[in-house]
Design a protein around this motif. Sequence first.
Motif, short mmCIF file in Angstrom:
data_model
loop_
_atom_site.label_atom_id
_atom_site.label_comp_id
_atom_site.label_asym_id
_atom_site.label_seq_id
_atom_site.Cartn_x
_atom_site.Cartn_y
_atom_site.Cartn_z
N ARG A 1 0.93 -1.14 -0.08
CA ARG A 1 0.00 -0.03 -0.03
C ARG A 1 0.88 1.21 0.00
O ARG A 1 0.46 2.34 -0.76
CB ARG A 1 -0.86 0.13 1.19
CG ARG A 1 -1.98 -0.98 1.23
CD ARG A 1 -2.95 -1.16 2.46
NE ARG A 1 -3.88 -2.06 2.26
CZ ARG A 1 -4.76 -2.45 3.16
NH1 ARG A 1 -4.70 -2.03 4.38
NH2 ARG A 1 -5.56 -3.32 3.11
N ALA A 2 1.72 1.27 0.73
CA ALA A 2 2.95 2.40 0.79
C ALA A 2 3.60 2.62 -0.69
O ALA A 2 3.60 3.84 -1.33
CB ALA A 2 4.12 2.22 1.70
N VAL B 1 0.71 4.30 -2.76
CA VAL B 1 0.47 5.85 -2.27
C VAL B 1 1.68 6.65 -2.96
O VAL B 1 1.47 7.59 -3.80
CB VAL B 1 0.63 6.06 -0.62
CG1 VAL B 1 0.95 7.45 -0.29
CG2 VAL B 1 -0.48 5.39 -0.20
N ASP B 2 2.96 6.27 -2.89
CA ASP B 2 4.06 6.96 -3.33
C ASP B 2 4.00 6.98 -4.80
O ASP B 2 4.36 7.87 -5.41
CB ASP B 2 5.23 6.02 -3.05
CG ASP B 2 5.92 5.89 -1.81
OD1 ASP B 2 5.48 7.11 -0.86
OD2 ASP B 2 6.57 5.25 -1.03
N LYS C 1 -0.68 13.48 1.44
CA LYS C 1 -0.05 11.93 1.68
C LYS C 1 -1.02 11.14 2.56
O LYS C 1 -1.43 9.93 2.32
CB LYS C 1 1.05 11.80 2.43
CG LYS C 1 1.73 10.57 2.54
CD LYS C 1 3.16 10.49 2.85
CE LYS C 1 3.73 8.96 2.80
NZ LYS C 1 5.02 8.74 2.41
N ASN C 2 -1.85 11.69 3.45
CA ASN C 2 -2.84 11.24 4.52
C ASN C 2 -4.13 10.61 3.66
O ASN C 2 -4.68 9.63 4.04
CB ASN C 2 -3.05 11.95 5.75
CG ASN C 2 -1.92 11.89 6.69
OD1 ASN C 2 -0.91 11.07 6.89
ND2 ASN C 2 -1.97 12.77 7.49
N GLN D 1 -3.37 7.95 1.19
CA GLN D 1 -2.93 6.87 2.16
C GLN D 1 -4.41 6.41 2.68
O GLN D 1 -4.63 5.12 2.65
CB GLN D 1 -2.17 7.09 3.46
CG GLN D 1 -1.95 6.05 4.24
CD GLN D 1 -0.89 4.79 3.47
OE1 GLN D 1 0.15 5.33 2.96
NE2 GLN D 1 -1.37 3.56 3.43
N VAL E 1 -6.18 4.62 -0.36
CA VAL E 1 -5.55 3.42 -0.55
C VAL E 1 -5.93 2.18 0.64
O VAL E 1 -6.18 1.01 0.15
CB VAL E 1 -3.90 3.30 -0.83
CG1 VAL E 1 -3.31 2.13 -0.84
CG2 VAL E 1 -3.68 4.39 -1.96
N ASP E 2 -5.85 2.55 1.83
CA ASP E 2 -6.18 1.71 2.99
C ASP E 2 -7.75 1.20 2.70
O ASP E 2 -8.02 0.21 3.24
CB ASP E 2 -5.91 2.19 4.31
CG ASP E 2 -4.22 2.56 4.62
OD1 ASP E 2 -3.71 1.61 3.71
OD2 ASP E 2 -4.10 3.26 5.26
#
Length: 179
Positions: free
Chosen positions: A54-55, A58-59, A76-77, A80, A83-84
């Motif tokens: 997942r990271a 996000v990137d 970013k949050n 994130q 995505v989560d």
Amino acid sequence: MAELATIARPYAEALFSVAEGGDLAAWSALVQELGQVARLPELMSVASSPKVSRAQVVDLLLAAVKSPLTASPQAKNFVQMLVDNHRLSLLPEIAVQFEALKNAREGAADALIVSAFPLQEAQLADLVASLTRKFGRQLKPTVQVDASLIGGVRVTVGDEVLDTSVRARLAEMRTALTA
């Protein structure tokens, strides 16, 4: 797609409340770019792959947009969280709703003007001025040409439609004559 709109609304409203504390135009640009990137089937394929964390998703998503806000912790949050919660597919709808919230705050609205013929700059300026008075909002016009209208224009502002095209008048006459 009422379900997508319903699910996307809280995300758009939350992002808008964060954006109000900063540069609203920059946030709008960021969410529009994210919405465009999320439409790419390649991204959705990578995002759904079990081999990609997942990271990394996000990137990848943040690296795909040009906005300087991608370095902000709020952006970013936000990504994130999407995505989560497996909500990347909502990004295009979130972008639409975010823009609607931004327009409402600014007292503006997007206007789709469909004309039978290409409009000159002076004609467009006059039309937008009269439509601004009619709708009581500052309009951001997008112009399209559709020869099937025969003549006149069809204007869509939000859920309101003003159809002064020849095709619409002919349809009204047909209805009146067959009734």
